[in-house]
Design a protein around this motif. Structure first.
Motif, PDB file in Angstrom:
ATOM      1  N   PRO A   6       0.838  -1.200   0.000  1.00  0.00           N
ATOM      2  CA  PRO A   6       0.000   0.000   0.000  1.00  0.00           C
ATOM      3  C   PRO A   6       0.873   1.249   0.000  1.00  0.00           C
ATOM      4  N   THR A  12      -4.195   1.912  -2.490  1.00  0.00           N
ATOM      5  CA  THR A  12      -4.067   1.248  -3.796  1.00  0.00           C
ATOM      6  C   THR A  12      -4.508  -0.200  -3.731  1.00  0.00           C
ATOM      7  N   HIS A  13      -4.162  -0.866  -2.637  1.00  0.00           N
ATOM      8  CA  HIS A  13      -4.479  -2.292  -2.549  1.00  0.00           C
ATOM      9  C   HIS A  13      -5.977  -2.539  -2.493  1.00  0.00           C
ATOM     10  N   LYS A  14      -6.735  -1.500  -2.101  1.00  0.00           N
ATOM     11  CA  LYS A  14      -8.179  -1.704  -1.975  1.00  0.00           C
ATOM     12  C   LYS A  14      -8.942  -1.351  -3.248  1.00  0.00           C
ATOM     13  N   LEU A  15      -8.259  -0.794  -4.219  1.00  0.00           N
ATOM     14  CA  LEU A  15      -8.974  -0.305  -5.390  1.00  0.00           C
ATOM     15  C   LEU A  15      -9.603  -1.449  -6.179  1.00  0.00           C
ATOM     16  N   GLY A  16      -8.890  -2.549  -6.275  1.00  0.00           N
ATOM     17  CA  GLY A  16      -9.420  -3.681  -7.023  1.00  0.00           C
ATOM     18  C   GLY A  16     -10.681  -4.242  -6.396  1.00  0.00           C
ATOM     19  N   ILE A  17     -10.610  -4.502  -5.116  1.00  0.00           N
ATOM     20  CA  ILE A  17     -11.771  -5.085  -4.440  1.00  0.00           C
ATOM     21  C   ILE A  17     -12.898  -4.062  -4.330  1.00  0.00           C
ATOM     22  N   LEU A  20     -14.744  -4.295  -7.480  1.00  0.00           N
ATOM     23  CA  LEU A  20     -15.584  -5.494  -7.517  1.00  0.00           C
ATOM     24  C   LEU A  20     -16.737  -5.425  -6.526  1.00  0.00           C
ATOM     25  N   GLY A  22     -16.447  -5.597  -3.169  1.00  0.00           N
ATOM     26  CA  GLY A  22     -16.260  -6.595  -2.110  1.00  0.00           C
ATOM     27  C   GLY A  22     -15.831  -6.013  -0.790  1.00  0.00           C
ATOM     28  N   LEU A  23     -15.765  -4.708  -0.680  1.00  0.00           N
ATOM     29  CA  LEU A  23     -15.324  -4.111   0.587  1.00  0.00           C
ATOM     30  C   LEU A  23     -16.483  -4.056   1.579  1.00  0.00           C
TER      31      LEU A  23
ATOM     32  N   PRO B 135     -14.708 -12.002  -4.398  1.00  0.00           N
ATOM     33  CA  PRO B 135     -13.818 -11.062  -3.692  1.00  0.00           C
ATOM     34  C   PRO B 135     -14.002 -11.112  -2.177  1.00  0.00           C
ATOM     35  N   GLU B 136     -15.110 -11.665  -1.730  1.00  0.00           N
ATOM     36  CA  GLU B 136     -15.314 -11.740  -0.277  1.00  0.00           C
ATOM     37  C   GLU B 136     -14.302 -12.675   0.397  1.00  0.00           C
ATOM     38  N   GLU B 141      -4.691  -7.582   3.417  1.00  0.00           N
ATOM     39  CA  GLU B 141      -4.207  -6.638   2.401  1.00  0.00           C
ATOM     40  C   GLU B 141      -3.496  -7.348   1.256  1.00  0.00           C
ATOM     41  N   GLN B 144      -6.156  -8.419  -1.072  1.00  0.00           N
ATOM     42  CA  GLN B 144      -6.708  -7.244  -1.745  1.00  0.00           C
ATOM     43  C   GLN B 144      -5.745  -6.728  -2.817  1.00  0.00           C
ATOM     44  N   SER B 145      -4.473  -6.792  -2.515  1.00  0.00           N
ATOM     45  CA  SER B 145      -3.489  -6.363  -3.517  1.00  0.00           C
ATOM     46  C   SER B 145      -3.456  -7.320  -4.692  1.00  0.00           C
ATOM     47  N   ILE B 147      -5.964  -8.900  -5.868  1.00  0.00           N
ATOM     48  CA  ILE B 147      -7.129  -8.579  -6.705  1.00  0.00           C
ATOM     49  C   ILE B 147      -6.826  -7.383  -7.602  1.00  0.00           C
ATOM     50  N   THR B 148      -6.228  -6.373  -7.020  1.00  0.00           N
ATOM     51  CA  THR B 148      -5.904  -5.186  -7.807  1.00  0.00           C
ATOM     52  C   THR B 148      -4.927  -5.532  -8.934  1.00  0.00           C
ATOM     53  N   LEU B 151      -6.691  -7.628 -11.639  1.00  0.00           N
ATOM     54  CA  LEU B 151      -7.521  -6.796 -12.515  1.00  0.00           C
ATOM     55  C   LEU B 151      -6.665  -6.011 -13.500  1.00  0.00           C
TER      56      LEU B 151
END
Lengths: 403, 168
Positions: A6, A12-17, A20, A22-23, B135-136, B141, B144-145, B147-148, B151
């Motif tokens: 991050p 940044t690491h949360k942007l993908g989820i 989607l 999923g947060l 994604p659940e 982290e 989550q990374s 996944i980013t 994508l």
């Protein structure tokens, strides 16, 4: 795939989820608040959201039948022709209505094919079966039966004779006799029996014991004494005796008959074949060795490094197509070497390859007790090469000159 | 030109991000392996498309054969947007086969794109695919990374297939 830690201040690491969805609600609200104020993350999230939207489209796709790609690839390539040519009749697919009827049509075609095959079988098979036991009685045959009419000339013959005529078995009766009336009369009592052909005296027969038509044991019991001149062992003796030769002379002549000569000839042929095969194998072996040697010249080179004179042998071989160099290093001190190989160009290749364009470079490591082989690709397809350079990482102090 | 000595083909095999145009050029030059890669890349989309338009599975496979045979014949065109070009070949084939108004059906286009996306997903690692679909499952982290990053890779793959514009 690595992951980016991050970045400070940017989720940044949360942007993908986030893209989607999923947060958790709390994280999602925090991220949204950040996105409102950060143009950098906004640009990134718009890209990711575009991809995330497409993911749902992939879920609509059904499973592909296995082997579909292979089937497409194994289809014969189309013939060259106008690219905009319409589909031919065989290429066109049926319409929806035709597709619904396809199952019935296929069943009808199958039934039709079976009928054609059945008719074909009925027409063909009786023609090919000509054995008497398979013939139908004439009264049961239909008038338009494809069966040929029975040959009246054969009807009186016993079954064995019919079979013999059908199978065209060789028979001494149907051969021009060169043995005189004695031999012909000897064959006549067995004319109507299915027996092996009468062997010609002195020649090899596939039926050595059965040619007389008697039981072998009986044959042995009734075999005449070969020393008794009144009971000659061979029926041809009578014919030969009538020509003025005594039985002893006949026996002597028989010893010189073609059986032994034929056996001798066979042995000679066998020896000749053996010698020929051996000669062929040997010449092939030598030819192979010659070709391999001519295509794979070994270059024993004494090379120098950039640090010190080091004597070693670098064997250079090419593979069959000449496109790969096998370098085998011998007697080199341990170390890492880089080498450049330059093919000796032929006059024609000098026009094709510009200067230094065909240099093959590579590195190899020499470890004590291990064979060092390195492969280099080359653009020139011939076997003459020279070493352009050889460098080593060996310092001067530790470089050793092998004995 | 059926081995990896062909630079285009070697690059294509080593790198799934090779563009469709490069594959078509190699196909036009006679490379069967480039064509094989092209078929492998788009046969999912073509079959997905045909599964909606045709009822008979055997006819779907036949439809795919015709589409790719046409693509191979017209490989010298090497358009910049190969996915759209191939889709148009599919529409033309469908029109010749009597499928009504194929080019106006949005669900057919969605199926085509879905096939391209599904093929692109196959280049991701299984864990990344699972994380994208569920994604659940991301619990920290690192997930989550992943996944980013997944994508981002998927976007690059789709850009090479003309579905998305290249980033930047």
């Amino acid at each position: 795939m690595g992951w980016d830690p991050p970045q400070h201040g940017h989720p940044t690491h949360k942007l993908g989820i986030y893209a989607l969805g999923g947060l958790s609600p709390a994280d999602e609200q925090t991220t949204r608040r950040h996105l409102e104020n950060c143009s950098l993350c906004r640009a990134q999230i718009s890209d990711l959201e575009g991809v995330a939207e497409l993911l749902s489209a992939a879920e609509l796709v059904p499973d592909i039948p296995p082997g579909l790609a292979a089937r497409i690839l194994t289809t014969h390539p189309p013939q060259k022709g106008p690219e905009s040519a319409p589909l031919s009749r065989t290429d066109s697919l049926p319409s929806d209505g035709e597709q619904k009827n396809m199952g019935e049509k296929t069943a009808r075609e199958k039934t039709s094919k079976e009928k054609v095959w059945r008719d074909h079988k009925e027409e063909i098979l009786p023609r090919s079966i000509s054995f008497p036991e398979n013939r139908k009685p004439d009264a049961q045959q239909s008038p338009d039966s494809p069966l040929p009419e029975a040959d009246p000339s054969r009807e009186h013959l016993p079954r064995t004779e019919t079979h013999r005529l059908n199978t065209k078995h060789p028979d001494t009766k149907h051969q021009p006799s060169s043995l005189g009336p004695t031999m012909s009369s000897a064959a006549s009592p067995r004319e109507n029996t299915h027996t092996p052909p009468e062997p010609i005296p002195g020649t090899w027969s596939p039926f050595p014991l059965a040619h007389s038509g008697r039981d072998p044991a009986e044959e042995t019991a009734r075999s005449p004494d070969t020393t008794d001149p009144r009971n000659p062992p061979f029926s041809g003796d009578t014919q030969l005796s009538s020509s003025g030769l005594s039985p002893d002379q006949v026996r002597e002549l028989l010893n010189q008959m073609p059986v032994k000569k034929t056996l001798g000839r066979l042995a000679t042929i066998r020896r000749s074949i053996g010698i020929a095969v051996f000669a062929l194998a040997t010449s092939t072996l030598f030819l192979t060795i010659f070709v391999l040697q001519s295509r794979s010249p070994d270059h024993a080179l004494s090379l120098s490094t950039n640090t010190d004179e080091i004597s070693g042998i670098l064997h250079v071989r090419t593979n069959a197509s000449g496109s790969l160099l096998h370098l085998e290093a011998k007697d080199f001190p341990e170390g890492i070497y880089t080498v450049e190989i330059m093919p000796e160009k032929t006059p024609s290749e000098k026009n094709v390859f510009p200067e230094n364009s065909a240099i093959s470079a590579g590195s190899f490591q020499v470890v004590k007790g291990k064979k060092t082989i390195v492969d280099l690709h080359t653009a020139a397809k011939h076997g003459e090469f020279r070493i352009l350079s050889l460098h080593s990482n060996i310092p001067i102090a530790t470089a050793e000159i092998p004995e | 030109m059926d081995d990896l000595s062909d630079p285009l083909v070697a690059t294509a095999f080593a790198n799934p991000f090779t563009t469709d145009t490069a594959l078509l050029r190699a196909t036009a030059a006679g490379s069967r392996q480039a064509f094989a890669l092209f078929v492998r890349r788009y046969h999912t989309a073509a079959y997905a498309w045909s599964s909606h338009a045709l009822d008979n599975p055997a006819l779907r496979a036949r439809f795919c054969e015709i589409v790719f045979r046409k693509a191979r014949d017209r490989a010298t065109e090497a358009p910049s947007d190969v996915s759209r070009w191939l889709l148009e070949i599919g529409f033309d084939t469908a029109a010749q086969l009597g499928v009504p108004n194929a080019s106006t059906q949005q669900d057919l286009k969605a199926l085509w794109i879905g096939g391209v996306v599904k093929e692109a997903l196959s280049h991701l690692e299984p864990l990344d695919r699972e994380l994208l679909q569920r994604p659940e499952l991301a619990i920290d982290e690192i997930d989550q990374s992943r996944i980013t990053a997944a994508l981002g890779k998927l976007r690059a793959l789709l850009a090479a297939r003309g579905v998305l514009r290249k980033a930047g």
